[in-house]
Scaffold this active site. Structure first.
Site, PDB file in Angstrom:
ATOM      1  N   ALA A  13      33.078 -40.524 -35.534  1.00  0.00           N
ATOM      2  CA  ALA A  13      33.261 -40.662 -36.992  1.00  0.00           C
ATOM      3  C   ALA A  13      31.918 -40.711 -37.718  1.00  0.00           C
ATOM      4  O   ALA A  13      31.877 -40.923 -38.929  1.00  0.00           O
ATOM      5  CB  ALA A  13      34.074 -41.918 -37.307  1.00  0.00           C
ATOM      6  N   GLN A  15      27.865 -39.276 -38.838  1.00  0.00           N
ATOM      7  CA  GLN A  15      27.462 -38.106 -39.633  1.00  0.00           C
ATOM      8  C   GLN A  15      27.116 -36.880 -38.780  1.00  0.00           C
ATOM      9  O   GLN A  15      27.409 -35.762 -39.177  1.00  0.00           O
ATOM     10  CB  GLN A  15      26.391 -38.448 -40.668  1.00  0.00           C
ATOM     11  N   ILE A  16      26.522 -37.050 -37.612  1.00  0.00           N
ATOM     12  CA  ILE A  16      26.262 -35.871 -36.764  1.00  0.00           C
ATOM     13  C   ILE A  16      27.593 -35.249 -36.341  1.00  0.00           C
ATOM     14  O   ILE A  16      27.790 -34.028 -36.418  1.00  0.00           O
ATOM     15  CB  ILE A  16      25.426 -36.241 -35.520  1.00  0.00           C
ATOM     16  N   SER A  17      28.530 -36.094 -35.922  1.00  0.00           N
ATOM     17  CA  SER A  17      29.818 -35.573 -35.454  1.00  0.00           C
ATOM     18  C   SER A  17      30.573 -34.847 -36.557  1.00  0.00           C
ATOM     19  O   SER A  17      31.369 -33.950 -36.282  1.00  0.00           O
ATOM     20  CB  SER A  17      30.681 -36.709 -34.893  1.00  0.00           C
ATOM     21  N   ARG A  98      12.152 -53.448 -31.321  1.00  0.00           N
ATOM     22  CA  ARG A  98      12.394 -52.288 -30.460  1.00  0.00           C
ATOM     23  C   ARG A  98      13.105 -52.706 -29.161  1.00  0.00           C
ATOM     24  O   ARG A  98      14.001 -52.032 -28.678  1.00  0.00           O
ATOM     25  CB  ARG A  98      11.017 -51.702 -30.145  1.00  0.00           C
ATOM     26  N   VAL A 129      22.571 -37.851 -27.184  1.00  0.00           N
ATOM     27  CA  VAL A 129      21.917 -37.626 -28.476  1.00  0.00           C
ATOM     28  C   VAL A 129      21.495 -38.968 -29.088  1.00  0.00           C
ATOM     29  O   VAL A 129      20.446 -39.080 -29.709  1.00  0.00           O
ATOM     30  CB  VAL A 129      22.875 -36.873 -29.431  1.00  0.00           C
ATOM     31  N   ASN A 131      19.978 -42.420 -29.939  1.00  0.00           N
ATOM     32  CA  ASN A 131      18.639 -42.922 -29.601  1.00  0.00           C
ATOM     33  C   ASN A 131      18.636 -44.350 -29.066  1.00  0.00           C
ATOM     34  O   ASN A 131      19.507 -45.109 -29.429  1.00  0.00           O
ATOM     35  CB  ASN A 131      17.760 -42.852 -30.853  1.00  0.00           C
ATOM     36  N   ASP A 159      13.841 -30.967 -31.583  1.00  0.00           N
ATOM     37  CA  ASP A 159      12.379 -30.911 -31.688  1.00  0.00           C
ATOM     38  C   ASP A 159      11.893 -29.490 -31.383  1.00  0.00           C
ATOM     39  O   ASP A 159      11.000 -28.963 -32.047  1.00  0.00           O
ATOM     40  CB  ASP A 159      11.762 -31.923 -30.702  1.00  0.00           C
ATOM     41  N   ARG A 162      12.682 -27.368 -34.329  1.00  0.00           N
ATOM     42  CA  ARG A 162      11.754 -27.697 -35.418  1.00  0.00           C
ATOM     43  C   ARG A 162      10.403 -27.030 -35.173  1.00  0.00           C
ATOM     44  O   ARG A 162       9.767 -26.518 -36.107  1.00  0.00           O
ATOM     45  CB  ARG A 162      11.561 -29.214 -35.488  1.00  0.00           C
ATOM     46  N   HIS A 187      12.012 -37.928 -26.712  1.00  0.00           N
ATOM     47  CA  HIS A 187      12.440 -37.607 -28.078  1.00  0.00           C
ATOM     48  C   HIS A 187      12.013 -38.774 -28.970  1.00  0.00           C
ATOM     49  O   HIS A 187      12.789 -39.675 -29.269  1.00  0.00           O
ATOM     50  CB  HIS A 187      13.958 -37.413 -28.157  1.00  0.00           C
TER      51      HIS A 187
HETATM   52  P1  NAX Z   1      25.960 -42.565 -37.557  1.00  0.00           P
HETATM   53  O1  NAX Z   1      25.584 -44.002 -37.698  1.00  0.00           O
HETATM   54  O2  NAX Z   1      26.381 -41.790 -38.754  1.00  0.00           O
HETATM   55  O3  NAX Z   1      27.143 -42.432 -36.506  1.00  0.00           O
HETATM   56  C1  NAX Z   1      27.129 -43.093 -35.272  1.00  0.00           C
HETATM   57  C2  NAX Z   1      28.549 -43.409 -34.913  1.00  0.00           C
HETATM   58  O4  NAX Z   1      28.563 -43.952 -33.610  1.00  0.00           O
HETATM   59  C3  NAX Z   1      29.199 -44.439 -35.840  1.00  0.00           C
HETATM   60  O5  NAX Z   1      30.406 -43.908 -36.371  1.00  0.00           O
HETATM   61  C4  NAX Z   1      29.458 -45.626 -34.920  1.00  0.00           C
HETATM   62  O6  NAX Z   1      30.662 -46.311 -35.235  1.00  0.00           O
HETATM   63  C5  NAX Z   1      29.549 -44.944 -33.560  1.00  0.00           C
HETATM   64  N1  NAX Z   1      29.301 -45.811 -32.424  1.00  0.00           N
HETATM   65  C6  NAX Z   1      28.429 -46.850 -32.325  1.00  0.00           C
HETATM   66  N2  NAX Z   1      28.534 -47.444 -31.137  1.00  0.00           N
HETATM   67  C7  NAX Z   1      29.470 -46.754 -30.446  1.00  0.00           C
HETATM   68  C8  NAX Z   1      30.040 -46.902 -29.156  1.00  0.00           C
HETATM   69  N3  NAX Z   1      29.652 -47.894 -28.350  1.00  0.00           N
HETATM   70  N4  NAX Z   1      30.990 -46.032 -28.764  1.00  0.00           N
HETATM   71  C9  NAX Z   1      31.392 -45.048 -29.592  1.00  0.00           C
HETATM   72  N5  NAX Z   1      30.916 -44.866 -30.829  1.00  0.00           N
HETATM   73  C10 NAX Z   1      29.961 -45.703 -31.246  1.00  0.00           C
HETATM   74  O7  NAX Z   1      24.730 -41.883 -36.810  1.00  0.00           O
HETATM   75  P2  NAX Z   1      24.386 -40.324 -36.660  1.00  0.00           P
HETATM   76  O8  NAX Z   1      23.541 -39.917 -37.800  1.00  0.00           O
HETATM   77  O9  NAX Z   1      25.610 -39.567 -36.350  1.00  0.00           O
HETATM   78  O10 NAX Z   1      23.392 -40.385 -35.395  1.00  0.00           O
HETATM   79  C11 NAX Z   1      23.860 -40.743 -34.113  1.00  0.00           C
HETATM   80  C12 NAX Z   1      22.694 -40.973 -33.175  1.00  0.00           C
HETATM   81  O11 NAX Z   1      21.913 -39.797 -33.014  1.00  0.00           O
HETATM   82  C13 NAX Z   1      21.707 -42.051 -33.653  1.00  0.00           C
HETATM   83  O12 NAX Z   1      21.380 -42.881 -32.538  1.00  0.00           O
HETATM   84  C14 NAX Z   1      20.495 -41.247 -34.049  1.00  0.00           C
HETATM   85  O13 NAX Z   1      19.299 -42.007 -33.949  1.00  0.00           O
HETATM   86  C15 NAX Z   1      20.538 -40.131 -33.047  1.00  0.00           C
HETATM   87  N6  NAX Z   1      19.770 -38.922 -33.340  1.00  0.00           N
HETATM   88  C16 NAX Z   1      19.213 -38.268 -32.280  1.00  0.00           C
HETATM   89  C17 NAX Z   1      18.536 -37.068 -32.425  1.00  0.00           C
HETATM   90  C18 NAX Z   1      17.960 -36.345 -31.241  1.00  0.00           C
HETATM   91  O14 NAX Z   1      17.309 -35.319 -31.470  1.00  0.00           O
HETATM   92  N7  NAX Z   1      18.140 -36.783 -29.986  1.00  0.00           N
HETATM   93  C19 NAX Z   1      18.310 -36.504 -33.772  1.00  0.00           C
HETATM   94  C20 NAX Z   1      19.305 -36.964 -34.792  1.00  0.00           C
HETATM   95  C21 NAX Z   1      19.664 -38.426 -34.696  1.00  0.00           C
HETATM   96  O15 NAX Z   1      18.665 -39.185 -35.353  1.00  0.00           O
END
Ligand code: NAX
Length: 326
Positions: A13, A15-17, A98, A129, A131, A159, A162, A187
């Protein structure tokens, strides 16, 4: 038509999804002839929002979407999964160190690793994905002793993409004119975007751009791009992150083009002297659903120093959660 494959996505649910799920369902990831069943995991408080996302998936009437399962239990969402995209993670909250962030995520990814071990397909391909992606992948892998450790990977493709975009912009070329870009390491801001092997329309990239631009502009711009997007957009990269996750799985499953490679964070086998076992980004080629770390590249002193800095950061992250690793 092929039999459907099961694709589990966590953080479904988020934003990436919101970009990722629709592209998987439209066939961008596994091909226009491959039906998919989406198995979506969220935490309990986000299940209502997830139901709304599923309503929108239904309303797209995607011909390749053969089913959708939603759950707040990893054992249900990962059942027989052929692919698992672990996007959900605990974001850094106010006042969180951290170390606290690493520990909070270690808890999530150890539970998910155990669940994958118990119920996923024995050939499941895992992309982390969320972090800190590399260390989260390591934690999931260590908690899944019955699965192939090589099938746990983390995303540095964003990356990589980019870096392609920055080099294309500087040289006036298209990203498709560029070959053999590399992201080494974590990353994070210590990653090392390396153009020493890259070519632009067949010419050595390093000879086409000023050395000073490479060292003081290109490298920090790629390393800090995530922060620049947060500053400009007020939210972290989402559509581009989803696009890169699609690219990562597509190339792993369907292969990389001849004469080129991609960057994937994979368990180090000791290549280039990187500590065995760390989930470290390397240049890889993919064929028949498997990846191979590109061998035999010359590493100069400049590169070696940067490869070591990012390796050290990964060692520190791992040591920070060592008490939670089986
Ligand atoms: P959001 O906060 O919009 O969505 C994350 C979702 O994960 C939330 O809906 C939350 O309820 C859910 N969630 C949390 N804990 C969970 C669990 N134990 N089981 C199932 N769902 C769970 O974040 P979003 O922008 O979608 O980013 C998701 C992750 O991607 C973040 O950790 C972000 O830092 C990381 N990223 C990694 C990138 C990469 O290149 N590897 C780049 C993009 C992004 O920053």
């Amino acid at each position: 038509m092929k039999n459907p494959v099961r694709v589990a996505v966590t953080g479904a649910a988020g934003q990436i999804s919101y970009s990722l799920l629709f592209r998987i369902a439209s066939g961008d990831m596994l091909g226009k002839d491959q039906p998919v069943i989406l198995q979506l995991l969220e935490i309990t408080p986000a299940m209502d929002a997830l139901r709304g996302v599923v309503m929108e998936l239904e309303d797209c009437a995607f011909p390749l979407l053969a089913g959708v399962v939603i759950s707040d239990k990893p054992e249900e969402a990962f059942a027989q999964a052929d692919y698992a995209l672990l996007v959900g993670a605990r974001p850094r909250g106010p006042g969180m160190e951290r170390k606290d962030l690493l520990e909070a995520n270690a808890a999530i990814f150890s539970v998910q690793g155990k669940a994958l071990n118990a119920v996923a397909s024995r050939q499941v391909k895992v992309l982390v994905v969320g972090n800190p992606a590399n260390t989260n992948a390591l934690i999931a892998q260590r908690n899944a002793p019955d699965l192939d450790p090589r099938n746990f990977t983390a995303m540095t493709r964003l990356d990589h993409n980019r870096a392609l975009a920055q080099l294309a912009g500087k040289t006036g070329a298209a990203t498709t004119d560029i070959r053999q870009m590399i992201i080494w390491g974590n990353h994070s801001a210590t990653q090392y975007p390396d153009i020493s092997q890259a070519t632009v329309k067949g010419d050595a990239a390093a000879a086409l751009v000023p050395r000073d631009w490479y060292e003081t502009d290109f490298i920090p711009t790629v390393q800090q791009r995530g922060a620049a997007i947060i500053k400009a957009r007020g939210a972290s990269s989402a559509a581009s992150a989803a696009g890169s996750a699609i690219d990562h799985i597509r190339d792993w499953a369907l292969g990389t083009p001849d004469g080129d490679w991609v960057s994937m964070a994979v368990p180090s086998d000791g290549s280039y002297g990187i500590e065995k076992g760390l989930i470290y980004s390397f240049p890889v080629t993919c064929k028949n659903g498997d990846y191979t770390i590109v061998q035999g590249l010359d590493i100069d002193t400049f590169s070696r120093e940067r490869m070591t800095v990012t390796e050290r950061e990964l060692q520190e992250e791992r040591d920070g959660v060592a008490h939670l690793l089986p």
